[in-house]
Write an enzyme that holds these catalytic residues in place. Structure first.
Site, PDB file in Angstrom:
ATOM      1  N   ARG A   1     -16.311   8.508  -0.295  1.00 24.39           N
ATOM      2  CA  ARG A   1     -15.150   9.279  -0.583  1.00 24.39           C
ATOM      3  C   ARG A   1     -16.005  10.851   0.033  1.00 24.39           C
ATOM      4  NH1 ARG A   1     -10.911   9.127  -1.820  1.00 24.39           N
ATOM      5  NH2 ARG A   1      -9.740   7.569  -3.707  1.00 24.39           N
ATOM      6  N   GLN A   2     -15.566  11.445   1.534  1.00 25.87           N
ATOM      7  CA  GLN A   2     -16.120  12.244   1.866  1.00 25.87           C
ATOM      8  C   GLN A   2     -15.403  13.530   2.222  1.00 25.87           C
ATOM      9  OE1 GLN A   2     -19.855  12.092   3.216  1.00 25.87           O
ATOM     10  NE2 GLN A   2     -19.430  13.984   3.157  1.00 25.87           N
TER      11      GLN A   2
ATOM     12  N   GLY B   1      -7.803   6.372   4.459  1.00 23.87           N
ATOM     13  CA  GLY B   1      -6.750   7.456   4.175  1.00 23.87           C
ATOM     14  C   GLY B   1      -6.954   8.149   4.780  1.00 23.87           C
TER      15      GLY B   1
ATOM     16  N   ILE C   1      -3.602   2.021  -0.743  1.00 21.56           N
ATOM     17  CA  ILE C   1      -3.115   1.653  -2.148  1.00 21.56           C
ATOM     18  C   ILE C   1      -1.655   3.155  -1.856  1.00 21.56           C
ATOM     19  CG2 ILE C   1      -4.478   0.539  -3.092  1.00 21.56           C
ATOM     20  CD1 ILE C   1      -3.710   2.422  -5.670  1.00 21.56           C
ATOM     21  N   ASP C   2      -1.798   4.199  -2.028  1.00 20.51           N
ATOM     22  CA  ASP C   2      -1.027   5.260  -2.400  1.00 20.51           C
ATOM     23  C   ASP C   2       0.410   4.694  -0.871  1.00 20.51           C
ATOM     24  OD1 ASP C   2      -2.640   6.129  -4.742  1.00 20.51           O
ATOM     25  OD2 ASP C   2      -3.461   7.257  -2.594  1.00 20.51           O
TER      26      ASP C   2
ATOM     27  N   HIS D   1      -1.999  10.011  -7.554  1.00 20.12           N
ATOM     28  CA  HIS D   1      -2.036  11.552  -7.727  1.00 20.12           C
ATOM     29  C   HIS D   1      -0.617  12.327  -7.121  1.00 20.12           C
ATOM     30  CE1 HIS D   1      -4.701  11.926 -10.847  1.00 20.12           C
ATOM     31  NE2 HIS D   1      -5.693  11.665 -10.218  1.00 20.12           N
TER      32      HIS D   1
ATOM     33  N   ARG E   1      -6.559  -1.552  -7.460  1.00 21.19           N
ATOM     34  CA  ARG E   1      -6.913  -1.602  -6.062  1.00 21.19           C
ATOM     35  C   ARG E   1      -8.196  -2.855  -6.026  1.00 21.19           C
ATOM     36  NH1 ARG E   1      -9.854   4.450  -6.081  1.00 21.19           N
ATOM     37  NH2 ARG E   1     -11.473   4.050  -5.591  1.00 21.19           N
TER      38      ARG E   1
END
Ligand code: F6P
Length: 358
Positions: A74-75, A112, A136-137, A181, A285
């Protein structure tokens, strides 16, 4: 000779390897002389110059394998330009520098929402970028479908199916917490496919008393059990009135591991019933991509390779009206594709008696 870099960024999902394979096969097939470089662990690899030259054989046999052969990280976008102390670096400058050092003609980025903000920034900074929407969202703007989504829907649906059998046997109320979320696509699809009685989405704030009423009505109709599909980001009507910061602080101080346990506790108090909670979490996931995702990833991959062959940069490949089309990165970055509250999916769900707790 064309040199192409590929990286996968953000939370992983099913289909990343299928998409990597799709674009690589397309490139080898369409371009006479091509070298592909696998950048390791997302943007971190581009920042730190961590990459390796791939062989054609590296892309064989990965269609069905979950996760990503390139690694990911994650960045957060907001961290990109921050220079806080002497150890911090200008990450954008570092990425541009390594792109040049590697002599890349194009960078293929799979990711994403956060990933697309950075991809757009790099494109604006002059790098040749082509992206593919994963998560997946299913919340990436500009595409009807992201890859990973359908596989996660299958898993979450199976969880609800399994909970159904034990719930009916015991006559219990169960909450299944589904990932998501900020948006409720995954929970909406899995909730409907799994036959949930109540579906709570971040887009539709719930009222605990309304949920209790639905359960009571079911009991009066002789239904001994109820299944609630609750999105990770489900939010109550009171919480929806709060400022973002206030809500964040409230959630951080919550004495529960996640929102489902809070809802369970409140519902126990209102209904007098014991409530069980199941949280499949990252299970959703993991594992192999479903057939649909393999199919979609292969189409996305071929389309990305075609764009590169034609030197059309600054685009995300997207699914629109059954076709794969290029969408400018500037139209994608910074937007979130939420479930519209007036969506016909919600309407249909309501028509068959599913409650959204509102
Ligand atoms: O973005 C995909 C997703 O799985 C969300 O559904 C979930 O809220 C989040 O990632 C979890 O993030 P992490 O893998 O960092 O715990």
């Amino acid at each position: 000779m064309k040199k192409i870099g590929i990286l996968t960024s953000g939370g992983d999902c099913q289909g990343l390897n299928a998409a990597i394979r799709g674009v690589a096969k397309g490139l080898y097939e369409e371009i006479d002389d091509v070298e592909i470089y696998g950048i390791q662990n997302g943007y971190a690899g581009l920042i730190h110059g961590d990459y390796k030259k791939m062989n054609q054989s590296d892309f064989s046999g990965i269609l069905t394998i979950g996760g990503t052969i390139l690694g990911t990280s994650r960045q957060p976008f907001k961290m990109m330009r921050v220079i806080e102390d002497e150890n911090s670096i200008d990450k954008v400058a570092a990425m541009k520098d390594n792109y040049k050092k590697m002599g890349l003609d194009c960078l293929v980025i799979l990711g994403g929402n956060g990933t697309h903000k950075t991809a757009n920034l790099l494109s604006e900074e002059g790098l040749n970028v082509v992206t593919m929407p994963k998560t997946i969202d299913n919340d990436v703007w500009g595409t009807e479908m992201t890859f990973g989504f359908q596989s996660a829907v299958d898993i979450a649906t199976e969880v609800i199916d399994c909970i159904h059998t034990t719930a009916t046997s015991h006559g219990r109320i169960f909450i299944v917490e589904v990932m998501g979320h900020k948006v409720g696509w995954l929970n909406l699809y899995a909730g409907i496919a799994g036959g949930a009685d109540i579906i709570l989405l971040p887009e539709i704030p719930y009222d605990i008393n309304e949920i209790a009423k639905v359960i009571e009505k079911r009991e009066q109709a002789g239904k001994r059990f109820s299944i609630l599909a609750v999105a990770e980001g489900a939010i109550s009507k009171e919480e929806a009135k709060m400022k973002k910061k206030e809500l964040k602080a409230l959630r951080a101080s919550m004495p529960y591991p996640s929102i489902s346990y809070k809802i369970a506790k409140e519902l126990e108090e209102v209904t007098g019933h014991e409530i069980r909670v199941t949280v499949p979490g990252h299970f959703q996931r993991g594992g192999s991509p479903c057939a649909y995702d393999r199919f979609l990833c292969t189409r996305f991959g071929a389309a990305a390779a075609r764009l590169i062959k034609n030197e059309q940069y600054g685009f995300m490949v997207a699914l629109q009206n059954e076709k794969i089309v290029p969408v400018p990165l500037g139209e994608v970055a910074g937007k979130l594709k939420k479930v519209p509250v007036d969506s016909d999916i919600i309407e249909a769900a309501k028509e068959i008696g599913i409650s959204f707790g509102d």
